[in-house]
Design a protein around this motif. Sequence first.
Motif, short mmCIF file in Angstrom:
data_model
loop_
_atom_site.label_atom_id
_atom_site.label_comp_id
_atom_site.label_asym_id
_atom_site.label_seq_id
_atom_site.Cartn_x
_atom_site.Cartn_y
_atom_site.Cartn_z
N HIS A 185 44.45 49.35 24.52
CA HIS A 185 44.47 47.94 24.13
C HIS A 185 43.77 47.73 22.79
O HIS A 185 44.17 46.88 21.99
N PHE A 244 43.50 40.97 26.30
CA PHE A 244 43.40 42.43 26.35
C PHE A 244 42.26 42.82 27.27
O PHE A 244 41.38 42.02 27.59
N ASP A 245 42.26 44.08 27.69
CA ASP A 245 41.25 44.60 28.59
C ASP A 245 40.22 45.39 27.78
O ASP A 245 40.55 46.36 27.10
N LEU A 257 48.52 41.88 27.15
CA LEU A 257 48.58 43.33 27.19
C LEU A 257 48.36 43.83 28.61
O LEU A 257 47.30 43.59 29.21
N SER A 258 49.36 44.49 29.16
CA SER A 258 49.32 45.05 30.52
C SER A 258 48.78 44.05 31.54
O SER A 258 47.82 44.36 32.26
N ASP A 310 49.48 57.66 26.38
CA ASP A 310 49.18 56.55 25.44
C ASP A 310 49.00 57.04 24.01
O ASP A 310 49.31 56.34 23.07
N GLN A 322 40.12 49.33 28.08
CA GLN A 322 41.29 50.15 27.80
C GLN A 322 41.38 50.52 26.31
O GLN A 322 41.65 49.66 25.47
N MET A 360 46.24 48.54 20.25
CA MET A 360 47.25 47.49 20.19
C MET A 360 46.72 46.27 19.43
O MET A 360 47.44 45.67 18.62
N VAL A 361 45.49 45.89 19.67
CA VAL A 361 44.91 44.72 18.98
C VAL A 361 44.91 44.94 17.48
O VAL A 361 45.27 44.04 16.71
N GLU A 380 41.64 37.56 34.36
CA GLU A 380 42.77 37.22 33.50
C GLU A 380 42.98 35.71 33.40
O GLU A 380 43.34 35.20 32.34
N SER A 435 46.03 57.28 22.60
CA SER A 435 45.01 56.37 22.08
C SER A 435 44.12 57.10 21.08
O SER A 435 44.20 58.32 20.92
#
Length: 344
Positions: free
Chosen positions: A84, A77-78, A131-132, A281, A81, A87-88, A113, A283
């Motif tokens: 992210h 993940f970033d 992720l992305s 998003d 972001q 998402m985690v 990455e 978020s």
Amino acid sequence: MPPTPAVPDGRRPTLTDLAARAGVSTALASIVMRDAKGASATTRERVRQAAREIGYRPDSRARLLRSNRSHLLGVQFDLQQPFHADMVEALYAAAESAGYQIALSAVAPSRGERHAAETLLADRCEALILLSPHAPTARLAELAAQLPVVSVARRLRPRATGVDVVRTADDEGARQAVDHLVALGHRDIVHIDGGRAPGAAERRRGYRTAMNRHGLADRVRLVPGGLTEEHGARAARTLVESVSRPTAVVAFNDHCAIGVLDALLRARVRVPEEISVVGFDDSHLARLAHVDLTTVGQEVPLLARSAVERAVARLEGGAKGGDGETVLSPRLVVRSTTAAPRSR
């Protein structure tokens, strides 16, 4: 009461330490901690009480490794972001429900990455959830040849890469944003672009499609942007200084949109009275009371569950990599940063 120190050198208590504390054999202590048959109720209580006293916790990772299965899903993940981060959190819940654990590896300006993925491989992760990811398709195919790989929030050709794909219909989300603004009466709608970020091309296409459908092809306007708050602020400063200031902005993502809001606030441009702003998003940042951003929401729990299900299907069900993709519909979330344009 804190646990009574029982390991004088300060190291982590072991099963042997636990057995000595409880006055039982190591084998019997193991039976109790594994909740297996072979110990009386009195012995179980004595061993568990001893575990509480010395702070002993079973090493589940070591047990899994002894079984030649790590049951670890590696998540790349970033750090920058917010989406992210959401998402985690959802991936932890989805993985736990499936009987798996999560290992995290972050991508940051000082950590690429490749490094992030190699760390997860070294941790004996059984599958990767990226992720992305920005990596070239050749690199993704290289990873997919080693273990199951699921890409989230990036459009790929699954059969060509061997990577499973879970994503939102980004073009549809951008169309929803434009439709909302047009319904409010906006005609001068700018899209702050995401450059080469995953999903950016699809969001550009959705913006153009919607503008064309509403008869606004001659007003299509793309402004260079990006993923971060600074990208959004820079784009907003350009718009404020422009002689043809728009009445509405569709930003690449929420982080970018918050940069737009900050720059407009500093320039004393009122939102939404003078310029409406839409993110993408939904978020946790967009939901903050002082931000209250209208945005296109991605179904985070469903994205996470779908990603874990695809990884587990590969690991336990014999599913082949690159069999297809899961594409989820987004949803527009209307808050206080959009309104009808004031008359000029």
